[in-house]
Scaffold this motif. Sequence first.
Motif, PDB file in Angstrom:
ATOM      1  N   PRO A   1      -5.353   5.586  -4.475  1.00 57.26           N
ATOM      2  CA  PRO A   1      -3.958   5.534  -3.888  1.00 57.26           C
ATOM      3  C   PRO A   1      -2.959   3.716  -3.906  1.00 57.26           C
ATOM      4  CG  PRO A   1      -5.404   7.271  -3.052  1.00 57.26           C
ATOM      5  CD  PRO A   1      -5.927   6.332  -4.170  1.00 57.26           C
ATOM      6  N   ASP A   2      -3.581   3.512  -3.537  1.00 54.91           N
ATOM      7  CA  ASP A   2      -2.853   2.300  -3.435  1.00 54.91           C
ATOM      8  C   ASP A   2      -2.608   1.458  -4.504  1.00 54.91           C
ATOM      9  OD1 ASP A   2      -2.420   2.139  -0.256  1.00 54.91           O
ATOM     10  OD2 ASP A   2      -4.605   0.969  -0.273  1.00 54.91           O
ATOM     11  N   HIS A   3      -3.519   1.473  -5.554  1.00 52.08           N
ATOM     12  CA  HIS A   3      -2.822   0.492  -6.911  1.00 52.08           C
ATOM     13  C   HIS A   3      -2.378   2.016  -7.887  1.00 52.08           C
ATOM     14  CE1 HIS A   3      -5.005  -2.718  -6.703  1.00 52.08           C
ATOM     15  NE2 HIS A   3      -6.003  -1.988  -6.723  1.00 52.08           N
TER      16      HIS A   3
ATOM     17  N   LYS B   1       4.910   1.012  -9.405  1.00 50.42           N
ATOM     18  CA  LYS B   1       2.844   2.232  -8.858  1.00 50.42           C
ATOM     19  C   LYS B   1       3.716   3.341  -8.585  1.00 50.42           C
ATOM     20  CE  LYS B   1       0.932  -0.716  -5.899  1.00 50.42           C
ATOM     21  NZ  LYS B   1       0.401  -1.203  -4.904  1.00 50.42           N
ATOM     22  N   TRP B   2       2.805   4.353  -8.661  1.00 55.67           N
ATOM     23  CA  TRP B   2       3.642   6.165  -7.844  1.00 55.67           C
ATOM     24  C   TRP B   2       4.175   6.890  -9.031  1.00 55.67           C
ATOM     25  CZ3 TRP B   2       3.978   1.990  -4.105  1.00 55.67           C
ATOM     26  CH2 TRP B   2       2.784   1.994  -3.314  1.00 55.67           C
ATOM     27  N   VAL B   3       4.575   6.881 -10.342  1.00 49.26           N
ATOM     28  CA  VAL B   3       6.322   6.528 -10.801  1.00 49.26           C
ATOM     29  C   VAL B   3       6.411   8.393 -11.301  1.00 49.26           C
ATOM     30  CG1 VAL B   3       6.322   7.215 -13.582  1.00 49.26           C
ATOM     31  CG2 VAL B   3       4.991   4.808 -12.689  1.00 49.26           C
ATOM     32  N   SER B   4       7.709   8.241 -11.058  1.00 45.94           N
ATOM     33  CA  SER B   4       7.358   9.606 -11.532  1.00 45.94           C
ATOM     34  C   SER B   4       8.642  10.474 -12.249  1.00 45.94           C
ATOM     35  CB  SER B   4       8.317   9.960  -9.270  1.00 45.94           C
ATOM     36  OG  SER B   4       9.615   9.163  -9.491  1.00 45.94           O
ATOM     37  N   ARG B   5       9.295   9.172 -12.670  1.00 45.86           N
ATOM     38  CA  ARG B   5      10.617   9.500 -13.326  1.00 45.86           C
ATOM     39  C   ARG B   5      10.691   8.180 -14.616  1.00 45.86           C
ATOM     40  NH1 ARG B   5      15.383  13.106 -14.448  1.00 45.86           N
ATOM     41  NH2 ARG B   5      14.552  14.281 -13.246  1.00 45.86           N
TER      42      ARG B   5
ATOM     43  N   THR C   1       0.918  -1.363   0.353  1.00 50.26           N
ATOM     44  CA  THR C   1       0.448  -0.107   0.016  1.00 50.26           C
ATOM     45  C   THR C   1       0.653   0.785   0.290  1.00 50.26           C
ATOM     46  OG1 THR C   1       0.295   0.243   2.903  1.00 50.26           O
ATOM     47  CG2 THR C   1      -1.805  -1.400   1.244  1.00 50.26           C
ATOM     48  N   ALA C   2       0.516   2.490  -0.159  1.00 49.79           N
ATOM     49  CA  ALA C   2       0.844   3.545  -0.605  1.00 49.79           C
ATOM     50  C   ALA C   2       1.520   3.532   0.996  1.00 49.79           C
ATOM     51  CB  ALA C   2       0.124   4.797  -0.645  1.00 49.79           C
TER      52      ALA C   2
END
Length: 435
Positions: free
Chosen positions: A405-407, A425-429, A287-288
Amino acid sequence: MPPAPRVTSPVDPGFWRSPLRGPWLTSVLGVVLLAGVTVLFVTGLLSYAAYNPNLSPVNDKTPDKGLLGFYLFDWPTDPHWLYRLNQGLHVTVGITLIPVLLAKLWSVIPKLFTLPPARSPGHALERVSLLLLVGGALFEFVTGVLNVQLEYLFPGSFYPLHFYGAWVFFGAFVTHVVLRLPQVVRLLRERGWRQRLRDPRPEPADEADEADEAGEADEAGPVARRPAEPTVSRRGALGMVGAGSALLFVTTAGQTVDGPLRRTALFAPHGGGDPGSGPNGFQINKTAGKVGVEPRDTGEAWRLVISGPRGDVRLSRGELLQLPSHSAALPIACVEGWSTSDQWWRGVRLRDLAALAGFDADPPGVLVESLQRHGAFRRAALRDNQVRDPRSLLALHVNGEDLSPDHGYPARIIVPAAPGVLNTKWVSRLTFGEL
């Protein structure tokens, strides 16, 4: 009649009194393990290959493989369920074999206490292989089951532990098979399968004499010299082992397949847990909150940075939504053996993002970085064939709604046939080019 001598030590053959132990039972269990362990080893190597460890050090959880990396190859994207099938088979077969393994260890445990330890060089080799076999089997099965249930028990270390342990175990396993298989085949051929199984009597007391005459007493399985009164038949013993395996299969296999069995998967990932309902209502591994991604990290200030020959391109989620979007029906499958059914993802193709970075044709691989602050695979590399696949997306929606958020909100990777941890998940770059 003089009283039977008192036996107090496991090194005394009279200590082990079960009338069921013998070459036939040990051989039958060994044949089952021969098939099952071979499947486990092959699917295990394929699982490591799926991580593309030769592509980038960030994917390589088994450093200094050397000659042990001979089996690696470019992991394909077709069929899209390939990793789901491979890892589901690996974990389900492994858990299902636990009763068989325990029964096999029970059938040969007197051999671990046999004195003298070695009567000849060949016997010494057999004893060493047996110790490595037993120790390796217990290590692989215990660490595998614990990883399925307790993801963070081996932070960053499960992959090398399980990988190198598998090679030690399989090396001892092959040595044992080479030394024993000819005799096992001959024994089962001479004594039969159905006739022995249908015989309601347990292994008779004179089995020891038969084994001695055939030279099998120490070779295929020990036989009790002073057998106790039987409490279960040979058929009953194998039936209990089979029932145990069937129970574990039913409570495990559902984590990989769809339908009613999914509700029976009590051995499912980390003890199960209800992922909820609705478009985002499918299994979540991390999870996040567990990896330190906070709401402020994914709010209006979030930007995706795309790096390549044209320098850095920064895009907000709103700008990503203005790019051409595409859909793909793909599952999520993890090393713990669980998987989802196909989910309907929608987002921007990775190859289109590679074009924004300066690769208009033949896009290369990409290094993906996540917002997560801790945990494994904060960074992961994908091959060029994965980037080029039209189903490989930077997903913004799933099943018609925004990612939760968790996905992975605001954006996550989804690639066909890839292990779940490579679907970052939560890709930034995204950095396209040499990895």
